[in-house]
Design a protein around this motif. Sequence first.
Motif, PDB file in Angstrom:
ATOM      1  N   ALA A  46       0.836  -1.205   0.000  1.00  0.00           N
ATOM      2  CA  ALA A  46       0.000   0.000   0.000  1.00  0.00           C
ATOM      3  C   ALA A  46       0.867   1.250   0.000  1.00  0.00           C
ATOM      4  CB  ALA A  46      -0.928  -0.017   1.201  1.00  0.00           C
ATOM      5  N   GLN A  47       1.663   1.420  -1.051  1.00  0.00           N
ATOM      6  CA  GLN A  47       2.537   2.578  -1.169  1.00  0.00           C
ATOM      7  C   GLN A  47       2.186   3.349  -2.435  1.00  0.00           C
ATOM      8  OE1 GLN A  47       6.311   0.484  -1.145  1.00  0.00           O
ATOM      9  NE2 GLN A  47       6.761   1.336   0.879  1.00  0.00           N
ATOM     10  N   ASP A  48       2.477   4.655  -2.445  1.00  0.00           N
ATOM     11  CA  ASP A  48       2.297   5.441  -3.655  1.00  0.00           C
ATOM     12  C   ASP A  48       3.304   4.962  -4.692  1.00  0.00           C
ATOM     13  OD1 ASP A  48       0.367   6.860  -2.391  1.00  0.00           O
ATOM     14  OD2 ASP A  48       1.555   8.680  -2.140  1.00  0.00           O
ATOM     15  N   VAL A  49       2.889   5.018  -5.955  1.00  0.00           N
ATOM     16  CA  VAL A  49       3.756   4.562  -7.029  1.00  0.00           C
ATOM     17  C   VAL A  49       4.038   5.712  -7.988  1.00  0.00           C
ATOM     18  CG1 VAL A  49       3.064   2.141  -6.930  1.00  0.00           C
ATOM     19  CG2 VAL A  49       1.796   3.704  -8.374  1.00  0.00           C
ATOM     20  N   ALA A  50       5.159   5.627  -8.686  1.00  0.00           N
ATOM     21  CA  ALA A  50       5.538   6.594  -9.705  1.00  0.00           C
ATOM     22  C   ALA A  50       5.124   6.026 -11.058  1.00  0.00           C
ATOM     23  CB  ALA A  50       7.033   6.847  -9.668  1.00  0.00           C
ATOM     24  N   VAL A  51       4.298   6.786 -11.782  1.00  0.00           N
ATOM     25  CA  VAL A  51       3.756   6.342 -13.064  1.00  0.00           C
ATOM     26  C   VAL A  51       4.210   7.311 -14.146  1.00  0.00           C
ATOM     27  CG1 VAL A  51       1.639   5.905 -14.354  1.00  0.00           C
ATOM     28  CG2 VAL A  51       1.747   5.344 -11.945  1.00  0.00           C
ATOM     29  N   ARG A  52       4.637   6.783 -15.269  1.00  0.00           N
ATOM     30  CA  ARG A  52       5.038   7.636 -16.394  1.00  0.00           C
ATOM     31  C   ARG A  52       3.798   8.084 -17.143  1.00  0.00           C
ATOM     32  NH1 ARG A  52       9.409   9.270 -18.543  1.00  0.00           N
ATOM     33  NH2 ARG A  52      10.759   7.878 -17.408  1.00  0.00           N
ATOM     34  N   VAL A  53       3.627   9.412 -17.279  1.00  0.00           N
ATOM     35  CA  VAL A  53       2.540  10.013 -18.051  1.00  0.00           C
ATOM     36  C   VAL A  53       3.201  10.907 -19.092  1.00  0.00           C
ATOM     37  CG1 VAL A  53       0.526  11.511 -18.008  1.00  0.00           C
ATOM     38  CG2 VAL A  53       0.935   9.949 -16.118  1.00  0.00           C
ATOM     39  N   THR A  62      -2.701   3.590  -5.406  1.00  0.00           N
ATOM     40  CA  THR A  62      -3.369   2.405  -5.938  1.00  0.00           C
ATOM     41  C   THR A  62      -4.688   2.233  -5.206  1.00  0.00           C
ATOM     42  OG1 THR A  62      -2.184   1.013  -4.371  1.00  0.00           O
ATOM     43  CG2 THR A  62      -1.232   1.236  -6.558  1.00  0.00           C
ATOM     44  N   ARG A  63      -5.682   1.703  -5.911  1.00  0.00           N
ATOM     45  CA  ARG A  63      -6.992   1.518  -5.278  1.00  0.00           C
ATOM     46  C   ARG A  63      -6.897   0.358  -4.296  1.00  0.00           C
ATOM     47  NH1 ARG A  63     -12.236   1.734  -8.862  1.00  0.00           N
ATOM     48  NH2 ARG A  63     -11.419  -0.115  -9.848  1.00  0.00           N
ATOM     49  N   PRO A  64      -7.339   0.557  -3.045  1.00  0.00           N
ATOM     50  CA  PRO A  64      -7.249  -0.505  -2.040  1.00  0.00           C
ATOM     51  C   PRO A  64      -7.997  -1.757  -2.500  1.00  0.00           C
ATOM     52  CG  PRO A  64      -7.866   1.563  -1.016  1.00  0.00           C
ATOM     53  CD  PRO A  64      -7.917   1.783  -2.499  1.00  0.00           C
ATOM     54  N   GLY A  65      -7.350  -2.875  -2.351  1.00  0.00           N
ATOM     55  CA  GLY A  65      -7.955  -4.146  -2.734  1.00  0.00           C
ATOM     56  C   GLY A  65      -7.747  -4.509  -4.191  1.00  0.00           C
ATOM     57  N   GLU A  66      -7.286  -3.553  -4.991  1.00  0.00           N
ATOM     58  CA  GLU A  66      -7.079  -3.853  -6.410  1.00  0.00           C
ATOM     59  C   GLU A  66      -5.659  -3.502  -6.830  1.00  0.00           C
ATOM     60  OE1 GLU A  66      -8.851  -2.611 -10.657  1.00  0.00           O
ATOM     61  OE2 GLU A  66     -10.274  -2.564  -9.046  1.00  0.00           O
ATOM     62  N   ASP A  67      -4.732  -3.571  -5.899  1.00  0.00           N
ATOM     63  CA  ASP A  67      -3.361  -3.199  -6.212  1.00  0.00           C
ATOM     64  C   ASP A  67      -2.450  -4.418  -6.381  1.00  0.00           C
ATOM     65  OD1 ASP A  67      -3.416  -4.012  -3.624  1.00  0.00           O
ATOM     66  OD2 ASP A  67      -2.211  -2.359  -2.848  1.00  0.00           O
ATOM     67  N   HIS A  68      -3.017  -5.537  -6.702  1.00  0.00           N
ATOM     68  CA  HIS A  68      -2.202  -6.733  -6.843  1.00  0.00           C
ATOM     69  C   HIS A  68      -2.400  -7.427  -8.180  1.00  0.00           C
ATOM     70  CE1 HIS A  68      -6.013  -7.751  -4.879  1.00  0.00           C
ATOM     71  NE2 HIS A  68      -5.989  -8.799  -5.664  1.00  0.00           N
ATOM     72  N   GLY A  69      -2.976  -6.728  -9.145  1.00  0.00           N
ATOM     73  CA  GLY A  69      -3.192  -7.320 -10.465  1.00  0.00           C
ATOM     74  C   GLY A  69      -1.883  -7.497 -11.219  1.00  0.00           C
ATOM     75  N   PRO A  70      -1.816  -8.504 -12.067  1.00  0.00           N
ATOM     76  CA  PRO A  70      -0.564  -8.764 -12.763  1.00  0.00           C
ATOM     77  C   PRO A  70      -0.295  -7.815 -13.931  1.00  0.00           C
ATOM     78  CG  PRO A  70      -2.211 -10.379 -13.358  1.00  0.00           C
ATOM     79  CD  PRO A  70      -2.818  -9.521 -12.302  1.00  0.00           C
ATOM     80  N   VAL A  72      -2.859  -4.964 -15.136  1.00  0.00           N
ATOM     81  CA  VAL A  72      -3.520  -3.665 -15.050  1.00  0.00           C
ATOM     82  C   VAL A  72      -4.049  -3.483 -13.637  1.00  0.00           C
ATOM     83  CG1 VAL A  72      -5.408  -2.266 -15.936  1.00  0.00           C
ATOM     84  CG2 VAL A  72      -4.184  -3.779 -17.482  1.00  0.00           C
ATOM     85  N   ILE A  73      -3.816  -2.284 -13.075  1.00  0.00           N
ATOM     86  CA  ILE A  73      -4.356  -1.955 -11.758  1.00  0.00           C
ATOM     87  C   ILE A  73      -5.065  -0.607 -11.847  1.00  0.00           C
ATOM     88  CG2 ILE A  73      -2.581  -3.233 -10.518  1.00  0.00           C
ATOM     89  CD1 ILE A  73      -1.329  -0.495  -9.839  1.00  0.00           C
ATOM     90  N   ARG A  99      -7.227   3.138 -15.214  1.00  0.00           N
ATOM     91  CA  ARG A  99      -6.597   1.826 -15.419  1.00  0.00           C
ATOM     92  C   ARG A  99      -5.165   2.053 -15.872  1.00  0.00           C
ATOM     93  NH1 ARG A  99      -8.882  -1.990 -13.768  1.00  0.00           N
ATOM     94  NH2 ARG A  99     -11.110  -2.145 -13.734  1.00  0.00           N
ATOM     95  N   CYS A 100      -4.243   1.545 -15.109  1.00  0.00           N
ATOM     96  CA  CYS A 100      -2.817   1.746 -15.375  1.00  0.00           C
ATOM     97  C   CYS A 100      -2.157   0.396 -15.624  1.00  0.00           C
ATOM     98  CB  CYS A 100      -2.166   2.440 -14.181  1.00  0.00           C
ATOM     99  SG  CYS A 100      -0.391   2.640 -14.316  1.00  0.00           S
ATOM    100  N   GLU A 101      -1.447   0.298 -16.737  1.00  0.00           N
ATOM    101  CA  GLU A 101      -0.691  -0.933 -17.000  1.00  0.00           C
ATOM    102  C   GLU A 101       0.495  -0.972 -16.041  1.00  0.00           C
ATOM    103  OE1 GLU A 101       0.402  -1.268 -21.056  1.00  0.00           O
ATOM    104  OE2 GLU A 101      -1.641  -0.951 -21.775  1.00  0.00           O
ATOM    105  N   THR A 102       0.751  -2.118 -15.475  1.00  0.00           N
ATOM    106  CA  THR A 102       1.842  -2.225 -14.506  1.00  0.00           C
ATOM    107  C   THR A 102       3.200  -1.989 -15.162  1.00  0.00           C
ATOM    108  OG1 THR A 102       1.836  -4.625 -14.786  1.00  0.00           O
ATOM    109  CG2 THR A 102       0.592  -3.720 -12.920  1.00  0.00           C
ATOM    110  N   ALA A 103       3.273  -2.086 -16.481  1.00  0.00           N
ATOM    111  CA  ALA A 103       4.539  -1.827 -17.174  1.00  0.00           C
ATOM    112  C   ALA A 103       4.922  -0.350 -17.132  1.00  0.00           C
ATOM    113  CB  ALA A 103       4.444  -2.302 -18.619  1.00  0.00           C
ATOM    114  N   THR A 104       3.947   0.561 -16.939  1.00  0.00           N
ATOM    115  CA  THR A 104       4.258   1.995 -16.888  1.00  0.00           C
ATOM    116  C   THR A 104       4.625   2.463 -15.481  1.00  0.00           C
ATOM    117  OG1 THR A 104       1.946   2.601 -16.543  1.00  0.00           O
ATOM    118  CG2 THR A 104       2.723   2.500 -18.821  1.00  0.00           C
TER     119      THR A 104
END
Length: 157
Positions: A46-53, A62-70, A72-73, A99-104
């Motif tokens: 449950a940490q803030d993440v750095a996303v490339r935009v 990350t949305r609580p409970g949905e931050d473990h997708g392989p 897209v989160i 919806r953020c791809e985990t690759a970004t």
Amino acid sequence: MIRRRFRRCATAPGTVLAPEDQAVVDAFRAMLAALRTPEPWTPGCAQDVAVRVGAHIERSHTRPGEDHGPDVIAVALVHPDTPHAAVYAHRYTRKGWLRCETATILGVWQPAYTALSHAASGLDLPDDVAMPPAHYSVDVEARQPDGSGFTLLRLGR
């Protein structure tokens, strides 16, 4: 013939920088170190993440409970300094959950990334951040006491 070398810096080699100049140099080195070796993000934390935009790096929750997708989160972009910054808060919160791809995802958010955000450049977030809206969903999971588990039912993605 005498050739004079003009220096761009006000300090001669071997002299000590002024404290305010040294603080700028230290902040720049910290930013380069954070980009070179980002702290890896692991799904489920449950940490803030750095996303490339685009060409910038933005802070997101990350949305609580949905931050473990392989792949897209769901994330919400927040102001890089604090989630309650008054100047740019409305520009970030109007995007909602995306919806953020985990690759970004570059890694866990570090304060050194602040200088690379849209807010630090004085820019608004673009209308198209290349992330579609994330609608709410329901995940029913079975969890073991050790934290491992699996998804039993997924609705509304």
